[in-house]
Design a protein around this motif. Structure first.
Motif, PDB file in Angstrom:
ATOM      1  N   THR A  40      14.587 -10.230  70.647  1.00  0.00           N
ATOM      2  CA  THR A  40      14.981 -11.212  71.365  1.00  0.00           C
ATOM      3  C   THR A  40      14.383 -10.916  72.801  1.00  0.00           C
ATOM      4  OG1 THR A  40      17.111 -11.801  70.453  1.00  0.00           O
ATOM      5  CG2 THR A  40      16.775 -12.582  72.588  1.00  0.00           C
ATOM      6  N   GLU A  41      14.349  -9.791  73.311  1.00  0.00           N
ATOM      7  CA  GLU A  41      13.853  -9.110  74.628  1.00  0.00           C
ATOM      8  C   GLU A  41      12.600  -9.440  74.587  1.00  0.00           C
ATOM      9  OE1 GLU A  41      15.635  -8.765  77.316  1.00  0.00           O
ATOM     10  OE2 GLU A  41      17.269  -9.624  76.179  1.00  0.00           O
ATOM     11  N   ALA A  42      11.713  -9.133  73.388  1.00  0.00           N
ATOM     12  CA  ALA A  42      10.432  -9.199  73.380  1.00  0.00           C
ATOM     13  C   ALA A  42       9.877 -10.512  73.375  1.00  0.00           C
ATOM     14  CB  ALA A  42       9.841  -8.448  72.007  1.00  0.00           C
ATOM     15  N   ILE A  43      10.678 -11.506  72.783  1.00  0.00           N
ATOM     16  CA  ILE A  43      10.423 -12.967  73.284  1.00  0.00           C
ATOM     17  C   ILE A  43      10.484 -13.207  74.499  1.00  0.00           C
ATOM     18  CG2 ILE A  43      11.246 -15.247  72.141  1.00  0.00           C
ATOM     19  CD1 ILE A  43      12.227 -13.940  69.740  1.00  0.00           C
ATOM     20  N   ARG A  44      11.662 -12.917  75.110  1.00  0.00           N
ATOM     21  CA  ARG A  44      12.033 -13.201  76.342  1.00  0.00           C
ATOM     22  C   ARG A  44      10.679 -12.961  77.425  1.00  0.00           C
ATOM     23  NH1 ARG A  44      16.775 -13.664  79.569  1.00  0.00           N
ATOM     24  NH2 ARG A  44      17.794 -12.604  77.778  1.00  0.00           N
ATOM     25  N   ALA A  45      10.266 -11.582  77.136  1.00  0.00           N
ATOM     26  CA  ALA A  45       9.010 -10.932  77.992  1.00  0.00           C
ATOM     27  C   ALA A  45       7.799 -11.811  77.992  1.00  0.00           C
ATOM     28  CB  ALA A  45       8.887  -9.540  77.658  1.00  0.00           C
ATOM     29  N   ALA A  46       7.600 -12.088  76.378  1.00  0.00           N
ATOM     30  CA  ALA A  46       6.367 -12.853  75.994  1.00  0.00           C
ATOM     31  C   ALA A  46       6.268 -14.269  76.531  1.00  0.00           C
ATOM     32  CB  ALA A  46       6.034 -12.898  74.752  1.00  0.00           C
ATOM     33  N   VAL A  47       7.421 -14.831  76.415  1.00  0.00           N
ATOM     34  CA  VAL A  47       7.417 -16.363  77.152  1.00  0.00           C
ATOM     35  C   VAL A  47       7.150 -16.373  78.561  1.00  0.00           C
ATOM     36  CG1 VAL A  47       8.765 -18.234  77.393  1.00  0.00           C
ATOM     37  CG2 VAL A  47       8.788 -17.292  75.225  1.00  0.00           C
ATOM     38  N   ALA A  48       8.004 -15.400  79.287  1.00  0.00           N
ATOM     39  CA  ALA A  48       7.772 -15.185  80.545  1.00  0.00           C
ATOM     40  C   ALA A  48       6.167 -14.898  81.087  1.00  0.00           C
ATOM     41  CB  ALA A  48       8.590 -14.201  81.161  1.00  0.00           C
ATOM     42  N   TYR A  49       5.521 -13.929  80.255  1.00  0.00           N
ATOM     43  CA  TYR A  49       4.337 -13.666  80.632  1.00  0.00           C
ATOM     44  C   TYR A  49       3.206 -14.789  80.642  1.00  0.00           C
ATOM     45  CZ  TYR A  49      -0.087 -11.280  80.450  1.00  0.00           C
ATOM     46  OH  TYR A  49      -1.257 -10.517  80.678  1.00  0.00           O
ATOM     47  N   LEU A  50       3.561 -15.581  79.433  1.00  0.00           N
ATOM     48  CA  LEU A  50       2.546 -16.651  79.121  1.00  0.00           C
ATOM     49  C   LEU A  50       2.441 -17.816  79.983  1.00  0.00           C
ATOM     50  CD1 LEU A  50       2.671 -16.550  74.935  1.00  0.00           C
ATOM     51  CD2 LEU A  50       0.772 -15.651  76.524  1.00  0.00           C
ATOM     52  N   VAL A  51       4.093 -18.280  80.226  1.00  0.00           N
ATOM     53  CA  VAL A  51       3.882 -19.297  81.320  1.00  0.00           C
ATOM     54  C   VAL A  51       3.506 -19.117  82.507  1.00  0.00           C
ATOM     55  CG1 VAL A  51       6.033 -20.519  79.821  1.00  0.00           C
ATOM     56  CG2 VAL A  51       6.300 -18.979  81.577  1.00  0.00           C
ATOM     57  N   ARG A  52       3.541 -17.727  82.837  1.00  0.00           N
ATOM     58  CA  ARG A  52       3.299 -17.467  84.437  1.00  0.00           C
ATOM     59  C   ARG A  52       1.784 -17.124  84.324  1.00  0.00           C
ATOM     60  NH1 ARG A  52       5.577 -12.782  84.349  1.00  0.00           N
ATOM     61  NH2 ARG A  52       3.994 -11.471  84.017  1.00  0.00           N
ATOM     62  N   GLU A  53       1.001 -16.685  83.269  1.00  0.00           N
ATOM     63  CA  GLU A  53      -0.171 -16.498  83.291  1.00  0.00           C
ATOM     64  C   GLU A  53      -1.044 -17.590  82.854  1.00  0.00           C
ATOM     65  OE1 GLU A  53      -2.782 -13.023  83.415  1.00  0.00           O
ATOM     66  OE2 GLU A  53      -0.878 -13.312  83.638  1.00  0.00           O
ATOM     67  N   PHE A  54      -0.575 -18.606  82.284  1.00  0.00           N
ATOM     68  CA  PHE A  54      -1.327 -19.858  82.094  1.00  0.00           C
ATOM     69  C   PHE A  54      -0.654 -21.328  82.602  1.00  0.00           C
ATOM     70  CE2 PHE A  54      -2.448 -16.731  78.893  1.00  0.00           C
ATOM     71  CZ  PHE A  54      -4.063 -16.895  79.110  1.00  0.00           C
ATOM     72  N   PRO A  55      -0.370 -21.457  83.933  1.00  0.00           N
ATOM     73  CA  PRO A  55       0.442 -22.270  84.254  1.00  0.00           C
ATOM     74  C   PRO A  55      -0.256 -23.793  83.930  1.00  0.00           C
ATOM     75  CG  PRO A  55      -0.993 -21.369  86.227  1.00  0.00           C
ATOM     76  CD  PRO A  55      -1.096 -20.709  84.918  1.00  0.00           C
ATOM     77  N   THR A  56      -1.242 -23.916  83.613  1.00  0.00           N
ATOM     78  CA  THR A  56      -2.101 -25.311  83.265  1.00  0.00           C
ATOM     79  C   THR A  56      -1.918 -25.554  81.777  1.00  0.00           C
ATOM     80  OG1 THR A  56      -4.091 -24.362  82.715  1.00  0.00           O
ATOM     81  CG2 THR A  56      -3.608 -25.103  85.233  1.00  0.00           C
ATOM     82  N   LEU A  57      -1.449 -24.629  80.831  1.00  0.00           N
ATOM     83  CA  LEU A  57      -1.122 -24.870  79.578  1.00  0.00           C
ATOM     84  C   LEU A  57       0.248 -25.224  79.350  1.00  0.00           C
ATOM     85  CD1 LEU A  57      -2.982 -21.959  77.670  1.00  0.00           C
ATOM     86  CD2 LEU A  57      -3.755 -24.123  78.270  1.00  0.00           C
ATOM     87  N   THR A  58       0.384 -25.964  78.160  1.00  0.00           N
ATOM     88  CA  THR A  58       1.679 -26.505  77.790  1.00  0.00           C
ATOM     89  C   THR A  58       2.045 -25.708  76.479  1.00  0.00           C
ATOM     90  OG1 THR A  58       1.227 -29.014  78.458  1.00  0.00           O
ATOM     91  CG2 THR A  58       2.871 -28.564  76.780  1.00  0.00           C
TER      92      THR A  58
END
Length: 378
Positions: A221-239
């Motif tokens: 769960t915590e790894a999922i939380r970290a990955a999602v946060a990283y990806l949405v921050r790193e790629f603001p133009t992707l959905t």
């Protein structure tokens, strides 16, 4: 577990269809049901069957049930079975005591059901769950013909094929089952029936704009939380769209803090419908990678957590089906590449897994399966 066991004794069973002399489609999950639904429609006198309390998701009310009331009579065997497994398997017997406990009695009650209903044949979509294995062994003892229709990718950790007829998706599955042990019965390669309707609708986007994140029950769960946060921050133009396994009961509501993140409900939207809305997939050990590649998505293997239960469980990385990212920065690098350009021929990597891909039979796997089953039964 004990509550469910006792509950079986008092829950009445009213099957909507007659089971005597029918062709049983035995299912253990919602995915199994959806994988065999075309057989129910195309094979006369076939009926869905499951254990009394087995959860089949949204199809719970559409499945005939086999009574498990008498299962309670066989739990005296548990100490003997546990002791026997301790002698052969050591501490693993205690580690998995709950699974052993749950498996007790299936063989006996299913044998009784087979002698009572005398089904013409049984078709399975699962070959490794405890209840499915018990029914297979009981059917063999009672002389009931059995067939297996592969519905998802397999692993070398699976038990040996023990059916009279096994319809596999491709060479990958056959190679893996040959490593599992001696194969019983006839084997045919028929492609992937569940993909038939979607193979003509491959993703033609030249670059990635939409990314699905699919997680399974083993993902942390915590790894999922970290990955999602990283990806949405790193790629603001992707959905990004998040999808949990249909059997996952965890509350992922905390992810809604990312207001731009979309969600897919696996109990309401099938996997191909989900993938049709994506250009790329990020996931760990799941057969969704294969389905994504078949639709020409860019599929990336990333493990959410460091558990040791599985690592490239299906061999997708080893066989070059998907690319692996060992860290979030590596994942970002791969995703940036596909954000610039996504090849139109990624789907060709799946030919080893789907025997009809690129042949005149592509998209006709359901017809192949129905013809082979009808010929086998008759």
């Amino acid at each position: 577990m004990a509550l469910r066991l006792v509950g079986n004794c008092f829950r009445p069973i009213h099957n909507p269809e007659p089971l005597r002399g029918a062709i049983w489609l035995y299912v253990v999950s919602q995915n199994n049901y959806e994988a065999l639904d075309f057989i129910r429609s195309g094979l006369p006198n076939s009926v869905f069957v499951a254990g009394q309390s087995k959860q089949i998701g949204r199809y719970n009310g559409s499945v005939n049930r086999l009574s498990l009331r008498r299962k309670l009579l066989y739990y005296w065997q548990f100490p003997l079975v546990l002791a026997g497994l301790w002698r052969t398997e050591g501490s693993r017997a205690v580690r998995f005591f709950d699974l052993i406990f749950n498996a007790i009695g299936y063989y006996e009650v299913y044998g009784r059901a087979l002698r009572h209903y005398k089904p013409r044949a049984i078709i399975f979509a699962n070959d490794h769950n405890d209840d499915a294995r018990a029914l297979l062994l009981a059917a063999r003892a009672c002389g009931v013909p059995t067939a297996y229709v592969q519905h998802a990718s397999v692993s070398t950790y699976f038990p040996p094929l023990g059916f009279d007829l096994s319809l596999l998706e491709g060479q990958d599955a056959l190679d893996k089952y040959q490593q599992c042990g001696p194969i019983r019965g006839r084997v045919e390669l028929v492609g992937m029936p569940k993909a038939d309707a979607y193979l003509s609708q491959r993703n033609a986007a030249p670059a990635v704009r939409r990314v699905g994140i699919a997680v399974n029950l083993l993902d942390d769960t915590e790894a999922i939380r970290a990955a999602v946060a990283y990806l949405v921050r790193e790629f603001p133009t992707l959905t990004f769209t998040f999808r949990a396994h249909p059997g996952d009961t965890r509350d992922f509501g905390f992810l809604r803090e990312h207001t731009q993140l979309l969600f897919s409900n696996a109990r309401q939207q099938n996997i191909f419908e989900f993938l049709h809305q994506q250009d790329a997939l990020v996931a760990a050990d799941t057969s969704t990678h294969l389905e994504a590649i078949l639709l020409n998505l860019a599929s990336l293997y990333y493990r959410f957590g460091t558990h040791t239960i599985a690592d490239d469980y299906y061999g997708y990385v080893a066989h070059g089906l998907v690319e692996r990212a060992s860290s979030l920065p590596e994942l970002a690098t791969l995703l940036r590449g596909y954000k610039e350009y996504k090849p139109a021929n990624l789907y060709q990597r799946a030919a080893y897994y789907n025997s009809t891909l690129g042949t005149s039979k592509e998209g006709q796997s359901k017809k192949l399966v129905l013809n082979k089953l009808a010929s086998w039964i008759n």
